[in-house]
Structure formats: structure tokens, C-alpha cells
Enzyme design. Structure first.
Site, PDB file in Angstrom:
ATOM      1  N   SER A  89      40.070  46.644  24.959  1.00 43.53           N
ATOM      2  CA  SER A  89      38.697  46.247  24.616  1.00 43.53           C
ATOM      3  C   SER A  89      38.739  44.742  24.371  1.00 43.53           C
ATOM      4  CB  SER A  89      38.209  46.964  23.351  1.00 43.53           C
ATOM      5  OG  SER A  89      38.166  48.343  23.564  1.00 43.53           O
ATOM      6  N   LYS A 129      31.358  47.523  26.341  1.00 42.60           N
ATOM      7  CA  LYS A 129      32.246  48.232  25.404  1.00 42.60           C
ATOM      8  C   LYS A 129      32.037  47.737  23.969  1.00 42.60           C
ATOM      9  CE  LYS A 129      35.537  50.149  23.186  1.00 42.60           C
ATOM     10  NZ  LYS A 129      35.565  51.539  22.794  1.00 42.60           N
ATOM     11  N   LYS A 171      37.139  43.422  15.517  1.00 38.67           N
ATOM     12  CA  LYS A 171      37.294  42.517  16.673  1.00 38.67           C
ATOM     13  C   LYS A 171      36.180  42.776  17.698  1.00 38.67           C
ATOM     14  CE  LYS A 171      39.795  44.390  19.596  1.00 38.67           C
ATOM     15  NZ  LYS A 171      39.730  45.370  20.664  1.00 38.67           N
TER      16      LYS A 171
END
Ligand code: NDP
Length: 290
Positions: free
Chosen positions: A91, A166, A235
């Protein structure tokens, strides 16, 4: 097909196992014991060194962030073969992915970003949803490989689009987890039994993956397994916020969610699971879920 697989963590380990059923898979992991175990137990081949993964038709990276992917690209660039397809299942950051794609293109290597959703259970059962950024032709090549790891494989758009959607979809999940836990805490404080509050939520319009699957085990049974690191979720939301910023989009909910998750990470530390943000909500209210 010969596939090089780099990063045998919670997600990468089972994904590489599925690939090894049909292909020759050469595995490399920073902590070598995991790669040795993979080769021993799942019929993959242990890479003698990182460079050995480059003598393949397809390279797959499944690492924490684009920073680690970049480091691996630096090391493999002198060894990659023209015609190879690099699939980055991390990701990651779409802006970095575009730069990576350009660097690899100079060597004749195609690149797609192909992050996944579906958690470790989806990786174990090969039921992941995989969103791919790249050209239509590269998507088709990637799909032929990724079908062994996932059930739903969708072409999101050009390079970076997979990583972009995502982190945005994970931000939706983050906000939902936070809001659901907050409202359940208020219900509990009001005197409604938590199990009843969850049952009503799940029978009504507040229903979500958070209320149906993620929170009940933690809040009712007090089991807090580590399935997805809060550090990784934080993140993702920070990347989503940077995308919004770059597009001059007004996204107060996204900004708040990012702040709450970053504060929770600072409070809980690198070893925490993402659903443990519910503990922070309880602490903010001078209570716990026990
Ligand atoms: P893990 O922390 O379990 O695994 C990370 C992997 O990256 C390990 O193989 C680790 O090696 C390796 N690694 C870490 N740092 C470096 C480095 N500097 N150089 C080389 N290798 C390194 O992470 P996950 O498998 O959970 O997550 C991987 C990606 O998938 C992340 O981007 C995450 O956001 C995403 N993701 C995770 C999901 C989940 O539920 N866990 C769901 C969907 C997406 P070592 O074994 O040596 O530590």
C-alpha cells in the site's frame, strides 16, 4: 512462469504460497528465516541473494511503504531484465509509484501498483480484492498472476491509481471504525448493554464492516489480535491526506481522521493493531472497554 517475491510479512507470506502452487517462485525476505521457512514448507525457491529475484519474468514487492520498495528498486536496478513485469502490492504512495515506473521503464521493465484489501484472512484464503494501476496491457499481465491471490481484481486506472484508491478506501474504514467505537461508547455510558447496542447497529443503518466484524470481538470478548498494524493504517491515511492536499480538495473529515490515527499511533506505539484506536477513545473518556 518464474516469479520473484520480496517481502514475506503477514500478507506476503501467504500470497507467495498461493503463487508457488502454479509457478516457480523465488523468495527473498529481509529476515532470512522467513524465506527459508517458506521454501521448506511451500515449495518456493530460496533466493541466494536479493539480486537472484531479478532473474524472473515477474517481480512482486509486498513491503510496508514505498520507501522500502524504493530501496529494493535501487538495489535491483542493475540486475533487472527488460520485459520483466514489476508488481508492487505494497500500500504505497502513488507519487512515488509514478517515479518508480519511470525508473524501471528506462530498463525496459513494466510496473503496476497493485495494493490489496481483505486483511490477512483474505491473503490466507486467496480472496483479496486487488486494485491495479498501470496500462491496460500490463493490467492483463498482472491479473494473470494475481488471480491466484485474489478473487476480485480491478483495473483502477493509470500508474498510481491503485495506490490512490487503496489509501482512500482505508481512510473510509478508519473513519468508520473511529465513529462506530465512539457511538458505542456513548451507548454503553447511557446504560445500553454493548452487545445489544451492536446488535441494533448491525440490524440498522449504522451497520458496517467495523460494527459487524472488527469491533465485536475486541469490545465484547476483549481480544485484540494484531492483524493490521496501526502504523500501516496511519501511513495510508497520511498518504490519502497528502493526495487531498495536492488536489486542493477540502476534506475536513479526512484531515480529522488522519490526526486521530496519528495521535493514536503516538499513544499506542508501533506494535499496536489498528482497531486499538478504540482503546484511545475509551482513554479519552476516562474509561476502558472491560
Ligand atoms: P508486515 O509488517 O507483516 O511485513 C512487512 C514485510 O516487509 C516483511 O517481510 C518485512 O521483513 C519487510 N520489510 C520491512 N522493512 C524492510 C526493509 N527496510 N527492507 C526490506 N524488507 C523490509 O506487513 P504486512 O504484510 O501486514 O503489510 C505489507 C503491506 O500490505 C503494507 O503496505 C500494508 O499497509 C499492506 N496491507 C496489509 C494488510 C494487513 O491486514 N496486514 C491488509 C492490506 C494491505 P522482515 O520479515 O524482515 O520484518
Amino acid at each position: 512462469m518464474r516469479i520473484g517475491f520480496i517481502g514475506l510479512g503477514a500478507m506476503g507470506f501467504p500470497m507467495a504460497r498461493h503463487l508457488a502452487r502454479e509457478h516457480e517462485v523465488v523468495v527473498w525476505n529481509r529476515t532470512a528465516e522467513k524465506a527459508e521457512r517458506h521454501a521448506r514448507e511451500h515449495g518456493s525457491k530460496l533466493a541466494s541473494e536479493l539480486a537472484a529475484t531479478a532473474d524472473t519474468d515477474v517481480l512482486i514487492t509486498m513491503l510496508p511503504t514505498s520507501r522500502e520498495v524504493d530501496e529494493i528498486v535501487d538495489q535491483l536496478l542493475p540486475h533487472v531484465k527488460p520485459g520483466t513485469l514489476w508488481i508492487d502490492a505494497t500500500s504505497g504512495d502513488p507519487n512515488v509509484s509514478k517515479l518508480t515506473a519511470a525508473r524501471l521503464a528506462e530498463k525496459g521493465v513494466a510496473f503496476v501498483d497493485a495494493p490489496v484489501t481483505g486483511a490477512t484472512v483474505g491473503a490466507e484464503n486467496a480472496t483479496l480484492t486487488i486494485m491495479v494501476g498501470g496500462s491496460a496491457a500490463d493490467f492483463e499481465r498482472a491479473r494473470d498472476v494475481l488471480r491466484l491471490c485474489g478473487k476480485t481484481i480491478i483495473h483502477a486506472g493509470e500508474t498510481g491509481a491503485g495506490h490512490a484508491i487503496k489509501v482512500l478506501t482505508n481512510s473510509i474504514m478508519g473513519a468508520t471504525v473511529w465513529m462506530t467505537a465512539e457511538c458505542l461508547l456513548v451507548a454503553k455510558r447511557y446504560g445500553i448493554d454493548l452487545k445489544t447496542a451492536l446488535a441494533i447497529t448491525n440490524a440498522g443503518s449504522g451497520r458496517s464492516n467495523a460494527s459487524e466484524n472488527l469491533l465485536p470481538m475486541r469490545l465484547l470478548e476483549h481480544k485484540w489480535p494484531l492483524v493490521f498494524k496501526l502504523a500501516h493504517h496511519d501511513k495510508d491515511i497520511r498518504i490519502a491526506s497528502s493526495l487531498a492536499h495536492a488536489q486542493h480538495a477540502s476534506t475536513p473529515m479526512l484531515a480529522l481522521t488522519q490526526q486521530l490515527f496519528t495521535a493514536s499511533l503516538n499513544e499506542l506505539g508501533e506494535g499496536a493493531d489498528y482497531i486499538e484506536v478504540a482503546k484511545v477513545i475509551a482513554a479519552m473518556n476516562g474509561t476502558s472497554w472491560d
